[in-house]
Write an enzyme that holds these catalytic residues in place. Structure first.
Site, mmCIF file in Angstrom:
data_model
loop_
_atom_site.group_PDB
_atom_site.id
_atom_site.type_symbol
_atom_site.label_atom_id
_atom_site.label_comp_id
_atom_site.label_asym_id
_atom_site.label_seq_id
_atom_site.Cartn_x
_atom_site.Cartn_y
_atom_site.Cartn_z
ATOM 1 N N ASP A 151 6.919 11.876 17.490
ATOM 2 C CA ASP A 151 7.674 12.151 16.264
ATOM 3 C C ASP A 151 8.290 13.554 16.325
ATOM 4 O O ASP A 151 7.986 14.335 17.238
ATOM 5 C CB ASP A 151 6.779 11.994 15.019
ATOM 6 C CG ASP A 151 5.389 12.587 15.183
ATOM 7 O OD1 ASP A 151 5.190 13.387 16.120
ATOM 8 O OD2 ASP A 151 4.500 12.266 14.382
ATOM 9 N N ASN A 221 -4.442 11.219 5.347
ATOM 10 C CA ASN A 221 -4.098 10.048 4.522
ATOM 11 C C ASN A 221 -3.956 8.785 5.361
ATOM 12 O O ASN A 221 -3.424 7.783 4.890
ATOM 13 C CB ASN A 221 -2.814 10.312 3.722
ATOM 14 C CG ASN A 221 -1.603 10.541 4.622
ATOM 15 O OD1 ASN A 221 -1.694 10.449 5.844
ATOM 16 N ND2 ASN A 221 -0.458 10.828 4.023
ATOM 17 N N HIS A 223 -2.195 8.458 8.181
ATOM 18 C CA HIS A 223 -0.938 8.232 8.903
ATOM 19 C C HIS A 223 -1.140 8.296 10.413
ATOM 20 O O HIS A 223 -2.043 8.972 10.906
ATOM 21 C CB HIS A 223 0.193 9.169 8.420
ATOM 22 C CG HIS A 223 0.098 10.601 8.863
ATOM 23 N ND1 HIS A 223 0.211 11.672 8.003
ATOM 24 C CD2 HIS A 223 -0.037 11.153 10.085
ATOM 25 C CE1 HIS A 223 0.137 12.801 8.672
ATOM 26 N NE2 HIS A 223 -0.017 12.512 9.947
ATOM 27 N N GLU A 228 3.755 7.176 7.264
ATOM 28 C CA GLU A 228 2.985 7.508 6.072
ATOM 29 C C GLU A 228 2.517 6.235 5.363
ATOM 30 O O GLU A 228 3.029 5.137 5.645
ATOM 31 C CB GLU A 228 3.861 8.332 5.125
ATOM 32 C CG GLU A 228 4.292 9.686 5.699
ATOM 33 C CD GLU A 228 3.185 10.733 5.662
ATOM 34 O OE1 GLU A 228 1.994 10.377 5.718
ATOM 35 O OE2 GLU A 228 3.523 11.933 5.598
HETATM 36 C C1 GLP Z 1 0.832 15.286 12.329
HETATM 37 C C2 GLP Z 1 1.380 14.382 13.404
HETATM 38 C C3 GLP Z 1 0.416 13.309 13.789
HETATM 39 C C4 GLP Z 1 -0.971 13.910 13.946
HETATM 40 C C5 GLP Z 1 -1.455 14.434 12.640
HETATM 41 C C6 GLP Z 1 -2.840 15.041 12.696
HETATM 42 O O1 GLP Z 1 1.316 15.027 11.081
HETATM 43 N N1 GLP Z 1 2.615 13.778 13.066
HETATM 44 O O2 GLP Z 1 0.852 12.699 14.994
HETATM 45 O O3 GLP Z 1 -1.837 12.896 14.381
HETATM 46 O O4 GLP Z 1 -0.551 15.384 12.163
HETATM 47 O O5 GLP Z 1 -2.776 16.411 12.958
HETATM 48 P P1 GLP Z 1 -4.052 17.345 13.126
HETATM 49 O O6 GLP Z 1 -4.625 17.034 14.443
HETATM 50 O O7 GLP Z 1 -3.512 18.750 13.055
HETATM 51 O O8 GLP Z 1 -4.969 17.036 12.010
#
Ligand code: GLP
Length: 322
Positions: A151, A221, A223, A228
Protein backbone atom coordinates in the site's frame (compact mmCIF):
# COMPACT_ATOMS: atom_id res chain seq x y z
CA UNK A 1 5.98 -3.45 26.02
CA UNK A 2 5.57 -1.00 23.15
CA UNK A 3 6.22 -2.34 19.67
CA UNK A 4 8.85 0.26 18.95
CA UNK A 5 10.72 -0.85 22.03
CA UNK A 6 10.63 -4.43 20.84
CA UNK A 7 12.39 -3.44 17.68
CA UNK A 8 15.10 -1.90 19.84
CA UNK A 9 15.26 -4.89 22.15
CA UNK A 10 18.97 -5.51 22.71
CA UNK A 11 18.16 -9.20 22.60
CA UNK A 12 17.50 -8.80 18.87
CA UNK A 13 21.23 -8.20 18.57
CA UNK A 14 21.99 -11.74 19.81
CA UNK A 15 24.18 -13.83 17.63
CA UNK A 16 22.49 -15.92 14.97
CA UNK A 17 23.92 -19.06 16.52
CA UNK A 18 22.42 -18.62 19.96
CA UNK A 19 19.08 -17.63 18.51
CA UNK A 20 18.96 -20.58 16.19
CA UNK A 21 19.58 -22.77 19.22
CA UNK A 22 16.76 -20.97 20.99
CA UNK A 23 14.51 -21.51 18.03
CA UNK A 24 15.30 -25.21 17.97
CA UNK A 25 14.08 -25.38 21.53
CA UNK A 26 10.87 -23.54 20.82
CA UNK A 27 10.08 -25.73 17.85
CA UNK A 28 10.55 -28.84 19.90
CA UNK A 29 13.66 -29.85 18.01
CA UNK A 30 15.46 -30.40 21.27
CA UNK A 31 14.53 -33.76 22.72
CA UNK A 32 14.91 -32.37 26.23
CA UNK A 33 11.69 -30.39 25.80
CA UNK A 34 8.82 -32.08 27.53
CA UNK A 35 6.17 -31.72 30.17
CA UNK A 36 7.23 -29.16 32.72
CA UNK A 37 9.40 -27.25 30.26
CA UNK A 38 7.96 -24.41 28.26
CA UNK A 39 8.95 -24.00 24.65
CA UNK A 40 8.82 -20.46 23.32
CA UNK A 41 6.25 -21.26 20.68
CA UNK A 42 2.97 -23.07 20.90
CA UNK A 43 0.55 -24.10 18.24
CA UNK A 44 -3.01 -23.08 18.88
CA UNK A 45 -5.81 -24.90 17.15
CA UNK A 46 -3.77 -25.71 14.08
CA UNK A 47 -5.38 -27.66 11.26
CA UNK A 48 -8.16 -28.84 13.50
CA UNK A 49 -5.87 -31.50 14.94
CA UNK A 50 -4.82 -29.51 17.99
CA UNK A 51 -7.02 -27.49 20.29
CA UNK A 52 -5.79 -24.64 22.42
CA UNK A 53 -6.09 -26.80 25.51
CA UNK A 54 -4.25 -29.66 23.86
CA UNK A 55 -1.43 -27.40 22.84
CA UNK A 56 -1.07 -25.95 26.30
CA UNK A 57 -1.28 -29.35 27.96
CA UNK A 58 1.07 -31.10 25.62
CA UNK A 59 4.14 -29.07 24.88
CA UNK A 60 6.32 -32.06 24.09
CA UNK A 61 8.56 -32.89 21.20
CA UNK A 62 6.18 -34.68 18.87
CA UNK A 63 3.21 -32.37 19.03
CA UNK A 64 5.24 -29.24 18.40
CA UNK A 65 7.31 -30.77 15.65
CA UNK A 66 4.28 -32.25 13.89
CA UNK A 67 2.47 -28.99 13.73
CA UNK A 68 5.51 -27.13 12.50
CA UNK A 69 6.16 -29.59 9.72
CA UNK A 70 2.60 -29.30 8.44
CA UNK A 71 1.36 -32.80 9.30
CA UNK A 72 -2.10 -31.36 9.83
CA UNK A 73 -2.37 -30.51 6.16
CA UNK A 74 -2.46 -34.21 5.41
CA UNK A 75 -4.90 -34.90 8.23
CA UNK A 76 -7.19 -32.10 7.14
CA UNK A 77 -7.20 -32.82 3.42
CA UNK A 78 -10.98 -33.31 3.13
CA UNK A 79 -11.74 -30.11 5.06
CA UNK A 80 -11.04 -26.49 4.20
CA UNK A 81 -7.58 -25.75 5.54
CA UNK A 82 -7.43 -23.92 8.83
CA UNK A 83 -4.67 -21.43 9.58
CA UNK A 84 -1.48 -22.33 11.32
CA UNK A 85 -1.33 -20.22 14.46
CA UNK A 86 1.96 -19.77 16.26
CA UNK A 87 2.46 -18.00 19.53
CA UNK A 88 5.93 -17.00 20.70
CA UNK A 89 7.20 -16.08 24.13
CA UNK A 90 9.55 -13.46 22.81
CA UNK A 91 10.02 -11.26 19.81
CA UNK A 92 13.38 -12.76 18.81
CA UNK A 93 11.92 -16.21 18.40
CA UNK A 94 9.05 -14.88 16.35
CA UNK A 95 11.21 -12.93 13.94
CA UNK A 96 13.70 -15.75 13.43
CA UNK A 97 10.86 -18.19 12.85
CA UNK A 98 9.43 -15.72 10.35
CA UNK A 99 12.72 -15.67 8.47
CA UNK A 100 12.70 -19.47 8.42
CA UNK A 101 9.10 -19.55 7.22
CA UNK A 102 9.92 -17.22 4.37
CA UNK A 103 13.12 -19.06 3.52
CA UNK A 104 11.22 -22.33 3.12
CA UNK A 105 8.51 -20.67 1.07
CA UNK A 106 10.89 -19.03 -1.41
CA UNK A 107 13.45 -21.86 -1.68
CA UNK A 108 11.48 -24.07 -4.13
CA UNK A 109 10.66 -21.01 -6.23
CA UNK A 110 14.30 -19.95 -6.38
CA UNK A 111 15.33 -23.53 -7.14
CA UNK A 112 13.00 -23.50 -10.12
CA UNK A 113 14.77 -20.32 -11.32
CA UNK A 114 11.66 -18.23 -10.94
CA UNK A 115 11.53 -14.90 -9.14
CA UNK A 116 9.51 -15.16 -5.90
CA UNK A 117 6.68 -12.64 -6.05
CA UNK A 118 6.49 -11.01 -2.65
CA UNK A 119 3.97 -8.52 -1.26
CA UNK A 120 5.67 -6.53 1.49
CA UNK A 121 4.22 -4.59 4.42
CA UNK A 122 5.25 -1.58 6.44
CA UNK A 123 4.59 -0.79 10.11
CA UNK A 124 6.58 -0.92 13.33
CA UNK A 125 5.95 -4.63 13.72
CA UNK A 126 8.00 -5.33 10.63
CA UNK A 127 11.11 -3.26 11.39
CA UNK A 128 12.94 -6.09 13.21
CA UNK A 129 11.92 -8.47 10.45
CA UNK A 130 13.55 -6.31 7.79
CA UNK A 131 16.68 -6.01 9.92
CA UNK A 132 16.98 -9.79 10.10
CA UNK A 133 16.04 -10.23 6.45
CA UNK A 134 18.96 -7.97 5.51
CA UNK A 135 21.29 -10.17 7.57
CA UNK A 136 19.91 -13.22 5.76
CA UNK A 137 19.74 -11.72 2.29
CA UNK A 138 21.75 -14.46 0.64
CA UNK A 139 19.85 -17.30 2.28
CA UNK A 140 16.53 -15.69 1.35
CA UNK A 141 17.71 -15.02 -2.19
CA UNK A 142 16.42 -11.48 -1.93
CA UNK A 143 18.26 -10.29 -5.01
CA UNK A 144 15.97 -12.50 -7.09
CA UNK A 145 12.71 -11.39 -5.49
CA UNK A 146 10.06 -9.31 -7.20
CA UNK A 147 8.67 -7.03 -4.47
CA UNK A 148 5.32 -5.32 -4.39
CA UNK A 149 4.50 -2.73 -1.73
CA UNK A 150 1.16 -3.59 -0.16
CA UNK A 151 0.00 0.00 0.00
CA UNK A 152 0.97 3.67 -0.16
CA UNK A 153 -0.45 6.99 0.96
CA UNK A 154 -2.11 9.07 -1.74
CA UNK A 155 -1.82 11.82 -2.76
CA UNK A 156 1.87 12.31 -2.00
CA UNK A 157 3.89 15.34 -3.07
CA UNK A 158 6.59 14.65 -5.64
CA UNK A 159 10.07 13.91 -4.29
CA UNK A 160 10.96 12.06 -1.12
CA UNK A 161 8.25 11.98 1.51
CA UNK A 162 9.55 10.68 4.86
CA UNK A 163 6.25 9.09 5.90
CA UNK A 164 5.67 7.34 2.59
CA UNK A 165 5.83 3.56 2.50
CA UNK A 166 8.30 3.88 -0.34
CA UNK A 167 10.65 5.69 2.09
CA UNK A 168 9.98 3.12 4.80
CA UNK A 169 11.01 0.21 2.60
CA UNK A 170 13.97 2.13 1.26
CA UNK A 171 15.16 3.00 4.78
CA UNK A 172 14.54 -0.33 6.51
CA UNK A 173 15.16 -2.75 3.69
CA UNK A 174 16.30 -1.89 0.19
CA UNK A 175 19.08 0.57 1.05
CA UNK A 176 20.65 -1.89 3.51
CA UNK A 177 20.97 -4.80 1.13
CA UNK A 178 24.18 -5.64 -0.66
CA UNK A 179 22.12 -6.92 -3.58
CA UNK A 180 18.69 -5.25 -3.63
CA UNK A 181 15.87 -7.11 -5.36
CA UNK A 182 15.97 -7.07 -9.10
CA UNK A 183 12.36 -5.96 -9.43
CA UNK A 184 10.71 -3.46 -7.10
CA UNK A 185 7.11 -2.56 -7.71
CA UNK A 186 5.55 0.34 -5.90
CA UNK A 187 2.16 1.92 -5.82
CA UNK A 188 2.95 5.47 -6.85
CA UNK A 189 1.46 7.82 -4.29
CA UNK A 190 2.14 10.77 -6.59
CA UNK A 191 0.16 9.30 -9.49
CA UNK A 192 -2.34 11.89 -10.79
CA UNK A 193 -4.91 9.22 -11.65
CA UNK A 194 -5.22 6.72 -8.76
CA UNK A 195 -7.60 4.48 -10.67
CA UNK A 196 -5.16 4.11 -13.52
CA UNK A 197 -2.28 3.54 -11.10
CA UNK A 198 -4.18 0.76 -9.31
CA UNK A 199 -5.11 -0.90 -12.61
CA UNK A 200 -1.42 -0.77 -13.62
CA UNK A 201 -0.44 -2.48 -10.37
CA UNK A 202 -3.03 -5.24 -10.75
CA UNK A 203 -1.81 -5.75 -14.30
CA UNK A 204 1.82 -6.06 -13.13
CA UNK A 205 0.83 -8.66 -10.54
CA UNK A 206 -1.24 -10.66 -13.00
CA UNK A 207 1.20 -10.63 -15.89
CA UNK A 208 4.06 -11.65 -13.61
CA UNK A 209 2.15 -14.71 -12.42
CA UNK A 210 0.53 -13.56 -9.16
CA UNK A 211 1.82 -13.12 -5.62
CA UNK A 212 3.60 -16.11 -4.11
CA UNK A 213 3.78 -14.79 -0.58
CA UNK A 214 1.94 -11.90 1.02
CA UNK A 215 3.47 -10.85 4.31
CA UNK A 216 0.97 -8.87 6.36
CA UNK A 217 0.64 -6.95 9.58
CA UNK A 218 -2.69 -6.11 11.11
CA UNK A 219 -4.18 -2.81 12.26
CA UNK A 220 -5.81 -2.42 15.67
CA UNK A 221 -9.16 -2.29 13.85
CA UNK A 222 -8.40 -5.49 11.94
CA UNK A 223 -7.27 -3.87 8.71
CA UNK A 224 -4.89 -5.68 6.38
CA UNK A 225 -2.74 -3.58 4.06
CA UNK A 226 -5.03 -0.52 4.01
CA UNK A 227 -8.29 -2.44 3.67
CA UNK A 228 -10.29 -0.79 6.40
CA UNK A 229 -13.39 -2.23 8.09
CA UNK A 230 -16.23 -2.50 5.58
CA UNK A 231 -13.92 -3.33 2.65
CA UNK A 232 -15.42 -5.88 0.28
CA UNK A 233 -13.75 -9.26 0.41
CA UNK A 234 -13.49 -9.26 -3.39
CA UNK A 235 -12.03 -5.74 -3.52
CA UNK A 236 -9.14 -5.06 -5.87
CA UNK A 237 -6.32 -2.53 -5.67
CA UNK A 238 -7.91 0.87 -5.18
CA UNK A 239 -7.99 4.25 -3.50
CA UNK A 240 -9.35 4.12 0.06
CA UNK A 241 -10.13 6.60 2.81
CA UNK A 242 -8.30 5.83 6.01
CA UNK A 243 -10.12 5.19 9.27
CA UNK A 244 -9.51 7.74 12.07
CA UNK A 245 -8.05 4.90 14.23
CA UNK A 246 -5.52 4.16 11.50
CA UNK A 247 -4.55 7.80 11.14
CA UNK A 248 -4.14 8.07 14.89
CA UNK A 249 -1.94 4.97 15.00
CA UNK A 250 0.19 5.99 12.02
CA UNK A 251 0.70 9.71 12.64
CA UNK A 252 1.57 11.44 15.88
CA UNK A 253 0.01 14.80 15.01
CA UNK A 254 -2.34 15.99 12.31
CA UNK A 255 -2.23 13.47 9.44
CA UNK A 256 -0.63 14.91 6.31
CA UNK A 257 -2.81 12.62 4.19
CA UNK A 258 -6.06 10.75 4.82
CA UNK A 259 -6.30 8.37 1.90
CA UNK A 260 -4.17 5.65 0.34
CA UNK A 261 -3.78 3.12 -2.44
CA UNK A 262 -3.91 -0.48 -1.32
CA UNK A 263 -3.95 -4.01 -2.66
CA UNK A 264 -7.55 -5.20 -2.28
CA UNK A 265 -8.67 -8.05 -0.08
CA UNK A 266 -9.57 -10.02 -3.21
CA UNK A 267 -6.08 -9.36 -4.56
CA UNK A 268 -4.48 -10.51 -1.29
CA UNK A 269 -6.60 -13.66 -1.13
CA UNK A 270 -5.16 -14.67 -4.50
CA UNK A 271 -1.66 -14.85 -3.01
CA UNK A 272 -0.55 -18.46 -2.84
CA UNK A 273 0.63 -18.10 0.73
CA UNK A 274 -0.08 -15.54 3.45
CA UNK A 275 1.93 -14.94 6.61
CA UNK A 276 0.51 -12.44 9.08
CA UNK A 277 2.32 -11.06 12.12
CA UNK A 278 0.86 -9.34 15.19
CA UNK A 279 2.67 -8.04 18.23
CA UNK A 280 1.38 -6.37 21.37
CA UNK A 281 -1.76 -6.02 23.41
CA UNK A 282 -3.26 -3.38 21.13
CA UNK A 283 -3.70 -6.09 18.48
CA UNK A 284 -5.30 -8.74 20.70
CA UNK A 285 -8.92 -7.86 19.95
CA UNK A 286 -8.30 -7.64 16.22
CA UNK A 287 -6.47 -10.98 16.28
CA UNK A 288 -9.29 -12.61 18.21
CA UNK A 289 -11.99 -11.28 15.91
CA UNK A 290 -10.04 -12.25 12.82
CA UNK A 291 -9.35 -15.81 13.91
CA UNK A 292 -12.12 -16.87 16.28
CA UNK A 293 -15.18 -14.84 15.31
CA UNK A 294 -17.32 -15.43 12.22
CA UNK A 295 -16.04 -13.92 9.00
CA UNK A 296 -17.35 -10.38 8.68
CA UNK A 297 -16.40 -7.31 6.62
CA UNK A 298 -16.19 -5.26 9.83
CA UNK A 299 -12.95 -7.18 10.48
CA UNK A 300 -11.04 -7.25 7.19
CA UNK A 301 -8.48 -9.78 8.48
CA UNK A 302 -11.29 -12.30 9.06
CA UNK A 303 -11.32 -12.70 5.26
CA UNK A 304 -8.15 -14.75 5.74
CA UNK A 305 -10.34 -17.55 7.09
CA UNK A 306 -11.24 -18.13 3.44
CA UNK A 307 -7.61 -18.66 2.39
CA UNK A 308 -6.10 -22.15 2.24
CA UNK A 309 -2.56 -21.28 3.38
CA UNK A 310 -2.35 -18.73 6.19
CA UNK A 311 0.17 -18.66 9.02
CA UNK A 312 -0.42 -16.35 11.99
CA UNK A 313 2.70 -15.47 13.99
CA UNK A 314 1.78 -13.93 17.32
CA UNK A 315 3.43 -12.89 20.54
CA UNK A 316 1.85 -13.61 23.92
CA UNK A 317 0.13 -10.25 24.18
CA UNK A 318 -1.49 -10.20 20.78
CA UNK A 319 -2.74 -13.76 21.27
CA UNK A 320 -3.97 -13.49 24.84
CA UNK A 321 -7.64 -13.40 23.83
CA UNK A 322 -7.54 -16.53 21.72
C1 GLP B 1 -0.34 0.20 8.48
C2 GLP B 1 -0.15 -0.63 7.24
C3 GLP B 1 -0.44 -2.07 7.46
C4 GLP B 1 0.20 -2.52 8.76
C5 GLP B 1 -0.42 -1.81 9.91
C6 GLP B 1 0.15 -2.20 11.26
O1 GLP B 1 -1.51 0.90 8.51
N1 GLP B 1 -0.91 -0.18 6.13
O2 GLP B 1 0.05 -2.83 6.36
O3 GLP B 1 -0.02 -3.90 8.91
O4 GLP B 1 -0.27 -0.43 9.73
O5 GLP B 1 1.22 -1.37 11.62
P1 GLP B 1 2.06 -1.54 12.95
O6 GLP B 1 2.93 -2.70 12.75
O7 GLP B 1 2.85 -0.25 13.07
O8 GLP B 1 1.11 -1.71 14.06
Amino acid sequence: MAIQKRSDDPAVQHSRKSLVMGLGLELGLDATVGPGKTPDAEALGVGGATSKTDAVRSKGFLKTLHVWTGLTRVLGSSQPMKPRIWRFDNANSLYYALIDEIASAVRPILDSSRSPMMALPTGNTMIPFYRLAVESEERLGIRDWTCFNLDEYHPLPSGDTPYSFRSYLEQHFYSRLIHPPRHRMELDGTAPDPKEECARYEHEIRTRGGIDLALLGIGTNGHIAFNEPGSAFDSRTRLVHLHPDTLLANFKGAPPVTSALTLGIGTLLEARKIVIVAMGKSKSQAVRSAISDPIHPSVPASALQNHPDVTWMLDQESSDRL
